[in-house]
Motif scaffolding. Structure first.
Motif, mmCIF file in Angstrom:
data_model
loop_
_atom_site.group_PDB
_atom_site.id
_atom_site.type_symbol
_atom_site.label_atom_id
_atom_site.label_comp_id
_atom_site.label_asym_id
_atom_site.label_seq_id
_atom_site.Cartn_x
_atom_site.Cartn_y
_atom_site.Cartn_z
ATOM 1 N N VAL A 130 0.876 -1.175 0.000
ATOM 2 C CA VAL A 130 0.000 0.000 0.000
ATOM 3 C C VAL A 130 0.912 1.224 0.000
ATOM 4 C CG1 VAL A 130 -0.263 0.016 2.520
ATOM 5 C CG2 VAL A 130 -1.943 1.187 1.104
ATOM 6 N N HIS A 131 0.603 2.156 -0.902
ATOM 7 C CA HIS A 131 1.382 3.397 -0.986
ATOM 8 C C HIS A 131 0.406 4.557 -1.080
ATOM 9 C CE1 HIS A 131 4.649 6.139 -1.777
ATOM 10 N NE2 HIS A 131 3.941 6.643 -2.769
ATOM 11 N N VAL A 132 0.612 5.548 -0.203
ATOM 12 C CA VAL A 132 -0.250 6.724 -0.150
ATOM 13 C C VAL A 132 0.553 7.931 -0.612
ATOM 14 C CG1 VAL A 132 -1.683 8.200 1.321
ATOM 15 C CG2 VAL A 132 -1.523 5.733 1.788
ATOM 16 N N THR A 133 -0.008 8.674 -1.564
ATOM 17 C CA THR A 133 0.611 9.910 -2.041
ATOM 18 C C THR A 133 -0.335 11.064 -1.729
ATOM 19 O OG1 THR A 133 1.659 8.713 -3.870
ATOM 20 C CG2 THR A 133 1.549 11.111 -4.044
ATOM 21 N N LEU A 134 0.201 12.072 -1.069
ATOM 22 C CA LEU A 134 -0.567 13.283 -0.772
ATOM 23 C C LEU A 134 0.052 14.435 -1.535
ATOM 24 C CD1 LEU A 134 -0.307 11.630 2.191
ATOM 25 C CD2 LEU A 134 -1.951 13.396 2.723
ATOM 26 N N GLY A 135 -0.706 15.033 -2.419
ATOM 27 C CA GLY A 135 -0.260 16.206 -3.154
ATOM 28 C C GLY A 135 -0.861 17.453 -2.523
ATOM 29 N N VAL A 155 2.516 -10.252 4.669
ATOM 30 C CA VAL A 155 3.494 -9.223 4.974
ATOM 31 C C VAL A 155 3.049 -7.948 4.265
ATOM 32 C CG1 VAL A 155 5.903 -8.533 4.803
ATOM 33 C CG2 VAL A 155 5.320 -10.947 5.162
ATOM 34 N N LEU A 156 2.827 -6.895 5.038
ATOM 35 C CA LEU A 156 2.355 -5.638 4.477
ATOM 36 C C LEU A 156 3.518 -4.670 4.330
ATOM 37 C CD1 LEU A 156 -0.014 -3.849 3.573
ATOM 38 C CD2 LEU A 156 -0.255 -3.142 5.972
ATOM 39 N N HIS A 157 3.684 -4.141 3.141
ATOM 40 C CA HIS A 157 4.711 -3.143 2.851
ATOM 41 C C HIS A 157 3.971 -1.821 2.632
ATOM 42 C CE1 HIS A 157 7.582 -6.407 2.265
ATOM 43 N NE2 HIS A 157 6.589 -7.027 1.658
ATOM 44 N N ALA A 158 4.043 -0.945 3.633
ATOM 45 C CA ALA A 158 3.303 0.321 3.584
ATOM 46 C C ALA A 158 4.278 1.475 3.438
ATOM 47 C CB ALA A 158 2.465 0.490 4.841
ATOM 48 N N SER A 159 3.909 2.436 2.618
ATOM 49 C CA SER A 159 4.735 3.626 2.433
ATOM 50 C C SER A 159 3.831 4.816 2.141
ATOM 51 C CB SER A 159 5.742 3.423 1.293
ATOM 52 O OG SER A 159 5.075 3.101 0.086
#
Length: 120
Positions: free
Chosen positions: A65-70, A101-105
Motif C-alpha cells: 500500500v502506498h499513499v501519495t498526498l499532493g 506481509v504488508l509493505h506500507a509507504s
C-alpha cells in the motif's frame, strides 16, 4: 487540494477499512497541514497484480500500500514528515493483520505550479 491517492494490493481489500482510513486521514491532513476539510479528496486504486521480490505472485504472501498526498506548495519539510508518519500510523490502524506481509509507504509532495481544478 489536497489530492490523495492510495494504491494497494487488491488482496488486502477485505482487511482495509478504507472509509475509516479516509476520514481519519482527512482529519489528520486538516490538523497537521492546515488543509480545509472540504478540500480533502481521496482516490483508492486497487492493484490487480502485485509482485514482491522473487515471490510467486500466486502465493499472495505480500501486499503493498502506498499513499501519495499532493499539497499546494508552502508546507515545511517538518510538516510533510509529520503528515507522512501520521499516514503510516493510520494504515497500521485501519488494515487488519491477516497474515500477509504488508509493505506500507507514504509520501507528501508539492503539487506542481501548473495545478488547476474545477468543481461542478
Amino acid at each position: 487540494m489536497p489530492q490523495i491517492t492510495v494504491d494497494y494490493s487488491r488482496t488486502i481489500a477485505p482487511a482495509f477499512d478504507r472509509d475509516a482510513f479516509a476520514r481519519a486521514l482527512h482529519e489528520a491532513t486538516v490538523e497537521i497541514a492546515a488543509a480545509k476539510p472540504e478540500a480533502c479528496k481521496t482516490q483508492f486504486r486497487p492493484g490487480e497484480f502485485t509482485v514482491y521480490g522473487y515471490e510467486d505472485p500466486a502465493e499472495e504472501r505480500h501486499a503493498i500500500v502506498h499513499v501519495t498526498l499532493g499539497l499546494l506548495a508552502g508546507r515545511t519539510e517538518e510538516t510533510k514528515a509529520k503528515l507522512t508518519e501520521a499516514v503510516l500510523e493510520l494504515l497500521r490502524k485501519h488494515i487488519a493483520d491477516e497474515g500477509v506481509v504488508l509493505h506500507a509507504s507514504a509520501e507528501v509532495r508539492d503539487l506542481d505550479a501548473s495545478y488547476r481544478k474545477f468543481d461542478r
